[in-house]
Design a protein around this motif. Structure first.
Motif, PDB file in Angstrom:
ATOM      1  N   PRO A  31       0.651  -1.094   0.000  1.00 59.52           N
ATOM      2  CA  PRO A  31      -0.198   0.028   0.039  1.00 59.52           C
ATOM      3  C   PRO A  31       0.811   1.121   0.042  1.00 59.52           C
ATOM      4  O   PRO A  31       0.538   2.137  -0.456  1.00 59.52           O
ATOM      5  CB  PRO A  31      -0.587  -0.100   1.264  1.00 59.52           C
ATOM      6  N   GLU A  32       1.856   1.182   0.575  1.00 55.95           N
ATOM      7  CA  GLU A  32       2.929   2.510   0.848  1.00 55.95           C
ATOM      8  C   GLU A  32       3.418   2.775  -0.753  1.00 55.95           C
ATOM      9  O   GLU A  32       3.395   3.836  -1.135  1.00 55.95           O
ATOM     10  CB  GLU A  32       4.125   2.132   1.644  1.00 55.95           C
ATOM     11  N   VAL A  33       3.684   1.630  -1.562  1.00 61.16           N
ATOM     12  CA  VAL A  33       4.075   2.036  -2.910  1.00 61.16           C
ATOM     13  C   VAL A  33       2.988   2.527  -3.613  1.00 61.16           C
ATOM     14  O   VAL A  33       3.296   3.553  -4.467  1.00 61.16           O
ATOM     15  CB  VAL A  33       4.564   0.635  -3.577  1.00 61.16           C
ATOM     16  N   ASP A  34       1.709   2.070  -3.622  1.00 61.57           N
ATOM     17  CA  ASP A  34       0.693   2.551  -4.116  1.00 61.57           C
ATOM     18  C   ASP A  34       0.459   3.882  -3.818  1.00 61.57           C
ATOM     19  O   ASP A  34       0.166   4.896  -4.811  1.00 61.57           O
ATOM     20  CB  ASP A  34      -0.643   1.521  -3.840  1.00 61.57           C
ATOM     21  N   LYS A  35       0.367   4.517  -2.440  1.00 60.26           N
ATOM     22  CA  LYS A  35       0.377   5.764  -2.334  1.00 60.26           C
ATOM     23  C   LYS A  35       1.417   6.678  -3.051  1.00 60.26           C
ATOM     24  O   LYS A  35       1.358   7.849  -3.453  1.00 60.26           O
ATOM     25  CB  LYS A  35       0.544   5.883  -0.681  1.00 60.26           C
ATOM     26  N   VAL A  41       1.808  11.104  -9.391  1.00 56.89           N
ATOM     27  CA  VAL A  41       0.719  11.515 -10.346  1.00 56.89           C
ATOM     28  C   VAL A  41       0.135  12.883 -10.028  1.00 56.89           C
ATOM     29  O   VAL A  41       0.316  13.684 -11.045  1.00 56.89           O
ATOM     30  CB  VAL A  41      -0.329  10.409 -10.663  1.00 56.89           C
ATOM     31  N   ILE A  42      -0.211  12.934  -8.980  1.00 62.27           N
ATOM     32  CA  ILE A  42      -0.497  14.361  -8.394  1.00 62.27           C
ATOM     33  C   ILE A  42       0.310  15.283  -8.478  1.00 62.27           C
ATOM     34  O   ILE A  42      -0.024  16.261  -8.873  1.00 62.27           O
ATOM     35  CB  ILE A  42      -1.039  14.155  -6.952  1.00 62.27           C
ATOM     36  N   ALA A  43       1.583  14.981  -8.329  1.00 65.19           N
ATOM     37  CA  ALA A  43       2.712  15.902  -8.596  1.00 65.19           C
ATOM     38  C   ALA A  43       2.697  16.418  -9.956  1.00 65.19           C
ATOM     39  O   ALA A  43       2.949  17.771 -10.363  1.00 65.19           O
ATOM     40  CB  ALA A  43       3.890  15.530  -8.101  1.00 65.19           C
ATOM     41  N   CYS A  44       2.541  15.358 -10.663  1.00 65.33           N
ATOM     42  CA  CYS A  44       2.853  15.910 -12.261  1.00 65.33           C
ATOM     43  C   CYS A  44       1.690  16.873 -12.569  1.00 65.33           C
ATOM     44  O   CYS A  44       1.800  18.010 -13.436  1.00 65.33           O
ATOM     45  CB  CYS A  44       2.854  14.632 -13.089  1.00 65.33           C
ATOM     46  N   GLY A  96       1.561  12.457 -16.419  1.00 63.71           N
ATOM     47  CA  GLY A  96       0.759  11.871 -15.265  1.00 63.71           C
ATOM     48  C   GLY A  96      -0.484  10.922 -15.789  1.00 63.71           C
ATOM     49  O   GLY A  96      -0.543   9.912 -14.853  1.00 63.71           O
ATOM     50  N   VAL A  97      -0.799  11.147 -16.723  1.00 65.49           N
ATOM     51  CA  VAL A  97      -1.949  10.033 -17.275  1.00 65.49           C
ATOM     52  C   VAL A  97      -1.077   8.577 -17.616  1.00 65.49           C
ATOM     53  O   VAL A  97      -1.691   7.660 -17.300  1.00 65.49           O
ATOM     54  CB  VAL A  97      -2.704  10.475 -18.645  1.00 65.49           C
ATOM     55  N   SER A 149      -7.053  16.619  -8.882  1.00 56.01           N
ATOM     56  CA  SER A 149      -5.638  17.324  -9.508  1.00 56.01           C
ATOM     57  C   SER A 149      -5.786  17.286 -11.268  1.00 56.01           C
ATOM     58  O   SER A 149      -5.098  18.027 -11.764  1.00 56.01           O
ATOM     59  CB  SER A 149      -4.621  16.381  -8.978  1.00 56.01           C
ATOM     60  N   LEU A 150      -6.064  16.206 -11.513  1.00 56.10           N
ATOM     61  CA  LEU A 150      -6.251  16.112 -13.334  1.00 56.10           C
ATOM     62  C   LEU A 150      -7.288  17.473 -13.778  1.00 56.10           C
ATOM     63  O   LEU A 150      -6.961  17.718 -14.619  1.00 56.10           O
ATOM     64  CB  LEU A 150      -6.961  14.511 -13.563  1.00 56.10           C
ATOM     65  N   GLY A 151      -8.356  17.191 -12.956  1.00 57.28           N
ATOM     66  CA  GLY A 151      -9.359  18.343 -13.450  1.00 57.28           C
ATOM     67  C   GLY A 151      -8.945  19.827 -13.422  1.00 57.28           C
ATOM     68  O   GLY A 151      -8.897  20.715 -14.446  1.00 57.28           O
ATOM     69  N   GLY A 152      -7.933  20.076 -12.255  1.00 57.83           N
ATOM     70  CA  GLY A 152      -7.279  21.322 -12.103  1.00 57.83           C
ATOM     71  C   GLY A 152      -6.219  21.680 -13.331  1.00 57.83           C
ATOM     72  O   GLY A 152      -6.342  22.740 -13.703  1.00 57.83           O
TER      73      GLY A 152
END
Length: 356
Positions: A31-35, A41-44, A96-97, A149-152
């Motif tokens: 789970p930590e790797v998943d986070k 992705v959010i950073a991108c 990111g995508v 974040s993607l929408g923003g």
């Protein structure tokens, strides 16, 4: 795998290996790797939004006059910075995508039976269920901050695209229109300092006595020669005129325009009021001027009124006179804007059939 019965009985040269047992990916098992993948992705998307905002700031803050030279490259600093920030914004959305698809979506392999081209109702229902499963596997429902974040990022990236619309020109306020599209070089003329009318090829001043009845001459204001490059082309597109001499007894001159002509010599804008084509097709006998683009026809013997075609406004007429040496001059600008119509244009002063 074909389900046809005859094929089922045919021996196969190679046994069906089937699908290997599914093994959880490194990300799915931790789970930590998943986070961590989600944070990347959010950073991108976040950086993409910052670059989009930066491009807007650069567009307004960086002057267009600063040059940049690196080796053989010679460019404009404003364009370089604006292009780089917009390019990085697009790149980060794409990265990111891609990372989302590779690291956050379900990687389980599936098999399905080969079927006939026409899908049954059950198959279509199954496809809808698969699509729902795909949406669930993508994590859209449970990764709300990621979707935000993607929408923003996508929303903010639209800002620099909207800002570039400003390059289409200044906002057409009344004051801007009066100083640009509604003004020609004849606006510089005054009774004390008139502007001579010159032949648009030889640039020779036109003498009233030299024009014969039935003759049409393409002309320009003499001060056009003082301009160059873009300013020259813009001014010429608005200030181009035609001079035509007709028998004063064969034309209609309204009382309000008695002093706009010189012994039957009239001056009109050369730009069609339909879509702005230059007009020069002259019919001497009818006094009609025909636009070659869409056949709008203007009666120069009757104040430039439209007699045929899609044009909706009369051809603007310019008031002219003669100076002490007999040369044709202009002492004021057109009383109405020349060229085609536009939404903000005030047409109340346009000449119409029957006006005095």
């Amino acid at each position: 795998m074909n389900t046809n019965a005859s094929t089922e009985l045919t021996p196969r040269p190679v046994d069906d290996p089937g699908v290997e047992p599914h093994v959880l990916s490194y990300r799915a098992s931790d789970p930590e790797v998943d986070k961590e993948a989600e944070r990347r992705v959010i950073a991108c998307f976040g950086l993409s939004a910052l670059f989009a905002l930066s491009s807007v700031v650069i567009y307004f803050a960086v002057p267009h006059t600063i040059a940049i030279r690196v080796g053989s490259f010679d460019g404009n600093l404003h364009n370089v910075l604006f292009g780089v920030t917009m390019g990085l914004g697009i790149l980060l959305i794409g990265l990111g995508v891609i990372m989302w698809a590779r690291n956050l979506m379900n990687d389980e392999e599936l098999t399905e039976e080969r079927h006939d081209p026409a899908s049954s109702e059950e198959t279509r229902t199954e496809v809808l269920v698969m699509l729902s499963d795909g949406v669930r596997d993508s994590g859209v429902a449970r990764r709300r901050f990621l979707m935000g974040s993607l929408g923003g990022a996508l929303g903010l990236f639209a800002l620099p695209l909207i800002v570039t619309l400003a390059d289409m020109g200044p906002w057409p306020t009344k004051r801007v229109r009066q100083q640009t599209i509604e003004r020609t070089l004849f606006a510089e003329a005054t009774p004390q300092k008139p502007i001579r009318l010159v032949n648009d090829v030889s640039w020779k001043p036109l003498r009233a006595a030299d024009l014969e009845i039935g003759q049409l001459v393409n002309a320009q204001p003499e001060n056009l020669r003082e301009l160059h490059d873009v300013e020259y082309q813009q001014a010429k597109a608005k200030s181009s005129i035609i001079l035509v001499r007709m028998d004063p007894d064969s034309i209609k001159i309204p009382e309000s325009r008695r002093d706009w002509q010189v012994s039957g010599i009239l001056c009109y804008s050369k730009i069609c009021t339909h879509v702005g084509c230059p007009i020069t097709l002259w019919e001497q006998q009818t006094h009609h001027l025909l636009c070659p683009c869409h056949q709008s026809t203007f009666d120069l013997g009757n104040s430039g009124n439209v007699v045929f075609g899609p044009a909706a406004r009369s051809l603007p007429q310019l008031k002219i006179g003669v100076d002490g040496e007999g040369y044709l001059i202009a002492t004021q600008d057109f009383t109405v804007p020349v060229g085609p119509s536009y939404f903000e244009r005030d047409s109340r002063n346009d000449f119409k059939e029957g006006d005095a």
